[in-house]
Design a protein around this motif. Structure first.
Motif, PDB file in Angstrom:
ATOM      1  N   ALA A  92       0.824  -1.216   0.000  1.00 50.92           N
ATOM      2  CA  ALA A  92       0.000   0.000   0.000  1.00 50.92           C
ATOM      3  C   ALA A  92       0.858   1.267   0.000  1.00 50.92           C
ATOM      4  O   ALA A  92       0.502   2.256  -0.634  1.00 50.92           O
ATOM      5  CB  ALA A  92      -0.949  -0.007   1.191  1.00 50.92           C
ATOM      6  N   ASP A  93       1.998   1.236   0.692  1.00 49.47           N
ATOM      7  CA  ASP A  93       2.861   2.417   0.731  1.00 49.47           C
ATOM      8  C   ASP A  93       3.920   2.418  -0.370  1.00 49.47           C
ATOM      9  O   ASP A  93       4.713   3.344  -0.479  1.00 49.47           O
ATOM     10  CB  ASP A  93       3.522   2.567   2.103  1.00 49.47           C
ATOM     11  N   GLY A  94       3.959   1.361  -1.200  1.00 50.15           N
ATOM     12  CA  GLY A  94       4.907   1.284  -2.299  1.00 50.15           C
ATOM     13  C   GLY A  94       6.326   0.923  -1.896  1.00 50.15           C
ATOM     14  O   GLY A  94       7.220   0.879  -2.726  1.00 50.15           O
ATOM     15  N   ALA A  95       6.558   0.624  -0.620  1.00 47.46           N
ATOM     16  CA  ALA A  95       7.912   0.340  -0.121  1.00 47.46           C
ATOM     17  C   ALA A  95       8.284  -1.142  -0.205  1.00 47.46           C
ATOM     18  O   ALA A  95       9.419  -1.503   0.093  1.00 47.46           O
ATOM     19  CB  ALA A  95       8.048   0.830   1.318  1.00 47.46           C
ATOM     20  N   LYS A  96       7.327  -1.993  -0.595  1.00 43.99           N
ATOM     21  CA  LYS A  96       7.599  -3.430  -0.736  1.00 43.99           C
ATOM     22  C   LYS A  96       7.101  -3.905  -2.088  1.00 43.99           C
ATOM     23  O   LYS A  96       6.081  -3.435  -2.589  1.00 43.99           O
ATOM     24  CB  LYS A  96       6.910  -4.234   0.367  1.00 43.99           C
ATOM     25  N   LEU A  97       7.822  -4.869  -2.646  1.00 40.05           N
ATOM     26  CA  LEU A  97       7.413  -5.522  -3.881  1.00 40.05           C
ATOM     27  C   LEU A  97       7.373  -7.017  -3.586  1.00 40.05           C
ATOM     28  O   LEU A  97       8.359  -7.582  -3.104  1.00 40.05           O
ATOM     29  CB  LEU A  97       8.400  -5.204  -5.014  1.00 40.05           C
ATOM     30  N   ASN A  98       6.222  -7.625  -3.840  1.00 37.81           N
ATOM     31  CA  ASN A  98       5.991  -9.037  -3.501  1.00 37.81           C
ATOM     32  C   ASN A  98       6.287  -9.329  -2.032  1.00 37.81           C
ATOM     33  O   ASN A  98       6.828 -10.369  -1.677  1.00 37.81           O
ATOM     34  CB  ASN A  98       6.793  -9.965  -4.418  1.00 37.81           C
ATOM     35  N   GLY A  99       5.953  -8.377  -1.179  1.00 38.72           N
ATOM     36  CA  GLY A  99       6.112  -8.546   0.263  1.00 38.72           C
ATOM     37  C   GLY A  99       7.523  -8.343   0.773  1.00 38.72           C
ATOM     38  O   GLY A  99       7.772  -8.439   1.969  1.00 38.72           O
ATOM     39  N   GLU A 100       8.460  -8.039  -0.110  1.00 38.01           N
ATOM     40  CA  GLU A 100       9.859  -7.865   0.284  1.00 38.01           C
ATOM     41  C   GLU A 100      10.234  -6.391   0.251  1.00 38.01           C
ATOM     42  O   GLU A 100       9.838  -5.668  -0.658  1.00 38.01           O
ATOM     43  CB  GLU A 100      10.785  -8.667  -0.645  1.00 38.01           C
ATOM     44  N   PRO A 101      11.022  -5.940   1.239  1.00 40.30           N
ATOM     45  CA  PRO A 101      11.384  -4.518   1.282  1.00 40.30           C
ATOM     46  C   PRO A 101      12.252  -4.100   0.089  1.00 40.30           C
ATOM     47  O   PRO A 101      13.182  -4.807  -0.289  1.00 40.30           O
ATOM     48  CB  PRO A 101      12.160  -4.383   2.593  1.00 40.30           C
ATOM     49  N   ILE A 102      11.915  -2.957  -0.470  1.00 40.60           N
ATOM     50  CA  ILE A 102      12.702  -2.384  -1.560  1.00 40.60           C
ATOM     51  C   ILE A 102      13.894  -1.673  -0.930  1.00 40.60           C
ATOM     52  O   ILE A 102      13.722  -0.759  -0.129  1.00 40.60           O
ATOM     53  CB  ILE A 102      11.850  -1.422  -2.404  1.00 40.60           C
ATOM     54  N   VAL A 103      15.094  -2.103  -1.309  1.00 45.27           N
ATOM     55  CA  VAL A 103      16.304  -1.507  -0.733  1.00 45.27           C
ATOM     56  C   VAL A 103      16.910  -0.444  -1.640  1.00 45.27           C
ATOM     57  O   VAL A 103      17.685   0.390  -1.179  1.00 45.27           O
ATOM     58  CB  VAL A 103      17.366  -2.571  -0.372  1.00 45.27           C
ATOM     59  N   SER A 104      16.563  -0.473  -2.931  1.00 44.19           N
ATOM     60  CA  SER A 104      17.024   0.596  -3.815  1.00 44.19           C
ATOM     61  C   SER A 104      16.131   0.689  -5.046  1.00 44.19           C
ATOM     62  O   SER A 104      15.489  -0.276  -5.443  1.00 44.19           O
ATOM     63  CB  SER A 104      18.484   0.388  -4.232  1.00 44.19           C
ATOM     64  N   ARG A 105      16.140   1.883  -5.607  1.00 45.07           N
ATOM     65  CA  ARG A 105      15.440   2.169  -6.860  1.00 45.07           C
ATOM     66  C   ARG A 105      16.306   3.161  -7.609  1.00 45.07           C
ATOM     67  O   ARG A 105      16.716   4.182  -7.055  1.00 45.07           O
ATOM     68  CB  ARG A 105      14.071   2.778  -6.613  1.00 45.07           C
ATOM     69  N   THR A 106      16.589   2.841  -8.872  1.00 47.90           N
ATOM     70  CA  THR A 106      17.390   3.715  -9.711  1.00 47.90           C
ATOM     71  C   THR A 106      16.636   3.965 -11.007  1.00 47.90           C
ATOM     72  O   THR A 106      16.171   3.018 -11.639  1.00 47.90           O
ATOM     73  CB  THR A 106      18.763   3.061 -10.032  1.00 47.90           C
ATOM     74  N   ASP A 107      16.504   5.215 -11.376  1.00 48.18           N
ATOM     75  CA  ASP A 107      15.880   5.593 -12.636  1.00 48.18           C
ATOM     76  C   ASP A 107      17.002   6.003 -13.586  1.00 48.18           C
ATOM     77  O   ASP A 107      17.645   7.031 -13.387  1.00 48.18           O
ATOM     78  CB  ASP A 107      14.899   6.750 -12.429  1.00 48.18           C
ATOM     79  N   LEU A 108      17.241   5.168 -14.605  1.00 44.38           N
ATOM     80  CA  LEU A 108      18.323   5.425 -15.542  1.00 44.38           C
ATOM     81  C   LEU A 108      17.887   6.398 -16.636  1.00 44.38           C
ATOM     82  O   LEU A 108      16.696   6.562 -16.900  1.00 44.38           O
ATOM     83  CB  LEU A 108      18.797   4.105 -16.160  1.00 44.38           C
ATOM     84  N   GLU A 109      18.858   7.018 -17.285  1.00 49.22           N
ATOM     85  CA  GLU A 109      18.571   8.012 -18.316  1.00 49.22           C
ATOM     86  C   GLU A 109      17.792   7.448 -19.499  1.00 49.22           C
ATOM     87  O   GLU A 109      17.030   8.158 -20.140  1.00 49.22           O
ATOM     88  CB  GLU A 109      19.871   8.654 -18.816  1.00 49.22           C
ATOM     89  N   ASP A 110      17.961   6.140 -19.790  1.00 51.45           N
ATOM     90  CA  ASP A 110      17.260   5.538 -20.933  1.00 51.45           C
ATOM     91  C   ASP A 110      15.822   5.135 -20.615  1.00 51.45           C
ATOM     92  O   ASP A 110      15.137   4.538 -21.429  1.00 51.45           O
ATOM     93  CB  ASP A 110      18.035   4.335 -21.474  1.00 51.45           C
ATOM     94  N   GLY A 111      15.348   5.455 -19.404  1.00 51.71           N
ATOM     95  CA  GLY A 111      13.985   5.132 -19.012  1.00 51.71           C
ATOM     96  C   GLY A 111      13.859   3.838 -18.223  1.00 51.71           C
ATOM     97  O   GLY A 111      12.771   3.492 -17.770  1.00 51.71           O
ATOM     98  N   THR A 112      14.955   3.122 -18.043  1.00 56.97           N
ATOM     99  CA  THR A 112      14.934   1.886 -17.258  1.00 56.97           C
ATOM    100  C   THR A 112      14.777   2.210 -15.783  1.00 56.97           C
ATOM    101  O   THR A 112      15.421   3.119 -15.266  1.00 56.97           O
ATOM    102  CB  THR A 112      16.236   1.077 -17.466  1.00 56.97           C
ATOM    103  N   ILE A 113      13.909   1.445 -15.135  1.00 47.20           N
ATOM    104  CA  ILE A 113      13.734   1.539 -13.688  1.00 47.20           C
ATOM    105  C   ILE A 113      14.313   0.260 -13.100  1.00 47.20           C
ATOM    106  O   ILE A 113      13.915  -0.837 -13.492  1.00 47.20           O
ATOM    107  CB  ILE A 113      12.241   1.655 -13.316  1.00 47.20           C
ATOM    108  N   VAL A 114      15.264   0.400 -12.182  1.00 47.07           N
ATOM    109  CA  VAL A 114      15.885  -0.757 -11.541  1.00 47.07           C
ATOM    110  C   VAL A 114      15.483  -0.748 -10.071  1.00 47.07           C
ATOM    111  O   VAL A 114      15.803   0.181  -9.335  1.00 47.07           O
ATOM    112  CB  VAL A 114      17.419  -0.739 -11.686  1.00 47.07           C
ATOM    113  N   VAL A 115      14.755  -1.805  -9.676  1.00 51.02           N
ATOM    114  CA  VAL A 115      14.271  -1.938  -8.302  1.00 51.02           C
ATOM    115  C   VAL A 115      14.900  -3.185  -7.697  1.00 51.02           C
ATOM    116  O   VAL A 115      14.899  -4.251  -8.325  1.00 51.02           O
ATOM    117  CB  VAL A 115      12.723  -2.060  -8.281  1.00 51.02           C
ATOM    118  N   VAL A 116      15.431  -3.053  -6.481  1.00 54.86           N
ATOM    119  CA  VAL A 116      16.087  -4.171  -5.804  1.00 54.86           C
ATOM    120  C   VAL A 116      15.408  -4.419  -4.464  1.00 54.86           C
ATOM    121  O   VAL A 116      15.196  -3.487  -3.691  1.00 54.86           O
ATOM    122  CB  VAL A 116      17.593  -3.888  -5.587  1.00 54.86           C
ATOM    123  N   THR A 117      15.065  -5.691  -4.220  1.00 52.15           N
ATOM    124  CA  THR A 117      14.543  -6.101  -2.911  1.00 52.15           C
ATOM    125  C   THR A 117      15.521  -7.106  -2.312  1.00 52.15           C
ATOM    126  O   THR A 117      16.246  -7.789  -3.032  1.00 52.15           O
ATOM    127  CB  THR A 117      13.149  -6.761  -3.004  1.00 52.15           C
TER     128      THR A 117
END
Length: 165
Positions: A92-117
């Motif tokens: 609900a708060d956007g801080a977890k993906l598939n129930g796992e905490p998101i530890v980083s998010r990087t928005d690259l110049e080419d439009g790629t979004i990199v999310v790490v849990t």
């Protein structure tokens, strides 16, 4: 008049809110780029029994994302018994993906979004640290699972979907 205890509690709550506001998040719009034409590519996985990396073809079709989740179907050509349905679900708060905490998010110049849990779980029946990396782009998609066993100092790639459309 506010007591020192009340002021300390207020300050602690304010700090918690600021920390939450700065934490990495995923949104519905991030998942919306997955909808559309099927994704075609491969699943590479480490076969523990042989120690070899295996590669099999795969096609993934994402449904139109809902407010907080998107369901997708995985097809392995010639492997009908292994086809499956999976989901990506945002808390609900956007801080977890598939129930796992998101530890980083990087928005690259080419439009790629990199999310790490990251989370603790089991792999091959042994306790392990699990790192999931989701690289989302309108034309490229990678979902990579890395594992680190207690006896290891570094992560290794357990499996990865690498797809394009």
């Amino acid at each position: 008049m506010k007591t020192p205890r009340t002021l300390a509690l207020f300050a602690l709550c304010l700090l918690a809110q600021l920390a939450l506001a700065d934490s990495p998040r995923v949104t519905h719009a991030d998942l919306a780029i997955l909808d559309g034409a099927p994704w075609i590519g491969s699943l590479n996985y480490l076969d523990y029994s042989s120690g070899e990396v295996e590669q099999i073809p795969v096609t993934i079709q994402f449904d139109k994302p809902g407010k907080r989740k998107v369901i997708y179907r995985i097809k392995y050509p010639g492997e009908s018994q292994y086809n499956s349905r999976e989901k990506l679900k945002i808390s609900a708060d956007g801080a977890k993906l598939n129930g796992e905490p998101i530890v980083s998010r990087t928005d690259l110049e080419d439009g790629t979004i990199v999310v790490v849990t990251e989370h603790r779980d089991k792999d091959d029946g042994r306790p392990a640290d699990i790192r999931m990396t989701y690289s989302l782009h309108a034309a490229r998609l990678e979902i990579r699972k890395e594992v680190r066993f207690a006896s290891d100092s570094a992560y290794f790639e357990r499996n990865a979907y690498r797809l394009t459309r």
